[in-house]
Design an enzyme around this catalytic site. Structure first.
Site, PDB file in Angstrom:
ATOM      1  N   ARG A   1      -3.223  71.772  70.412  1.00 13.19           N
ATOM      2  CA  ARG A   1      -2.078  70.626  69.965  1.00 13.19           C
ATOM      3  C   ARG A   1      -1.901  70.943  68.426  1.00 13.19           C
ATOM      4  NH1 ARG A   1      -2.595  70.386  74.207  1.00 13.19           N
ATOM      5  NH2 ARG A   1      -2.866  68.197  75.425  1.00 13.19           N
TER       6      ARG A   1
ATOM      7  N   SER B   1      -1.078  59.931  73.257  1.00 15.85           N
ATOM      8  CA  SER B   1      -2.295  60.382  72.835  1.00 15.85           C
ATOM      9  C   SER B   1      -3.044  60.152  71.091  1.00 15.85           C
ATOM     10  CB  SER B   1      -2.853  61.433  73.782  1.00 15.85           C
ATOM     11  OG  SER B   1      -2.691  61.388  74.430  1.00 15.85           O
TER      12      SER B   1
ATOM     13  N   GLU C   1      -4.344  63.473  66.948  1.00 12.89           N
ATOM     14  CA  GLU C   1      -3.207  63.382  67.220  1.00 12.89           C
ATOM     15  C   GLU C   1      -1.571  63.995  67.223  1.00 12.89           C
ATOM     16  OE1 GLU C   1      -2.020  64.994  72.093  1.00 12.89           O
ATOM     17  OE2 GLU C   1      -4.124  64.708  71.381  1.00 12.89           O
TER      18      GLU C   1
END
Length: 293
Positions: free
Chosen positions: A166, A215, A285
């Site tokens: 990520r 998320s 995130e």
């Protein structure tokens, strides 16, 4: 501000443009007419002015004090997807994951079905190495086309993006204007069936019809973030109108009138509770940008 051919708006509200529907305004919002418009604008812009790209705002908290400098939003001129060869697509930075995966399906290109589940644009998920269902952008990316903060156009190969989980090493202020993805030959019917399976699984497990940000926390090595949040007793936890989703507790929700401060503070409370329970400090995130009030 430099002259533009696209749309340049001062003090532009960003809440309507992001999934959480909260947060302040952009000092300037620039929607370029085309890539030359973007390059000319950035090259003429005072180098001290910060620049940030904005896609669909699906994984973003815009703080209540707004975003200083220029927010660049790529619209329809950057949303085209075309097939280069039997297994390769060139995609504009403003194209959605749904458009990319649907075009791949129709062209008989497998391997990019997972993009159906990423609620963002090519620019966003290339920058973040977006992923789901066991695959990441780095698994299919050939190269990315970017405009640097200086206005210079560059093409960056996979290795130059420095991908990790990520995260990319894309330079600060760079805007992803396009990407080339390579999959493999497959039957459109099989690709469509996999996309339908992914869509149904997401619908069943995630609060997709809520004001959310996707998320919230990265999965720590050897753990699933949602399980750590659940074990810490945070399912359904609230702060003002912000809530940890009861359906999937790695999602935060805006139940109505939550401020971005409420949402971010709830996330920090969850991190502290998880640390106290499991010893694991979760990493955000969701991208958090702008000025807090």
């Amino acid at each position: 501000m430099p002259r533009v051919r696209g749309r340049l708006t001062a003090d532009a509200p960003l809440a309507p443009l992001v999934w959480f529907k909260s947060g302040g305004s952009a000092e300037w919002l620039f929607e370029p007419a085309d890539i030359d418009d973007l390059c000319d604008f950035l090259s003429a812009l005072d180098p001290a002015v910060p620049v940030m790209g904005l896609g669909l705002g699906s994984n973003l908290i815009v703080r209540d004090g707004g975003v200083p400098g220029v927010v660049v939003r790529l619209g329809k001129p950057f949303a085209k997807v075309e097939r280069l060869d039997p297994v390769t697509l060139r995609c504009g930075g403003g194209a959605s994951g749904i458009l990319v995966s649907s075009t791949a399906r129709d062209a008989g290109i497998g391997g990019v079905e997972f993009l159906r589940s990423i609620p963002g644009t090519v620019g966003g998920f290339v920058r973040m190495n977006g992923g789901a269902y066991g695959r990441e952008v780095k698994d299919v990316l050939v190269e990315a086309e970017v405009v640097l903060r200086s206005g210079e156009r560059r093409t960056l190969g996979l290795a130059e993006l420095g991908y990790s989980y990520r995260h990319s090493q894309l330079p600060e202020g760079a805007i992803v204007t396009g990407a080339t993805f390579r999959g493999h030959a497959a039957e459109p019917a099989a690709i469509g069936a996999e996309m339908d399976r992914i869509a149904a699984e997401r619908e069943a497990s995630q609060p997709l019809r809520s004001k959310t940000g996707g998320s919230t926390f990265k999965n720590p090595q050897g753990h699933k973030a949602w399980q750590l949040v659940d074990q810490a007793g945070c399912r359904g936890l609230t702060r003002g109108d912000a809530q940890v989703s009861e359906k999937h507790c790695n999602f935060l929700l805006n139940l109505g009138a939550a401020t971005s401060a409420d949402i971010e503070a709830l996330g920090e409370e969850v991190r502290e509770k998880v640390k106290a329970k499991s010893g694991v400090m979760l990493e955000w995130e969701i991208q958090r940008v702008g000025v807090a009030l």
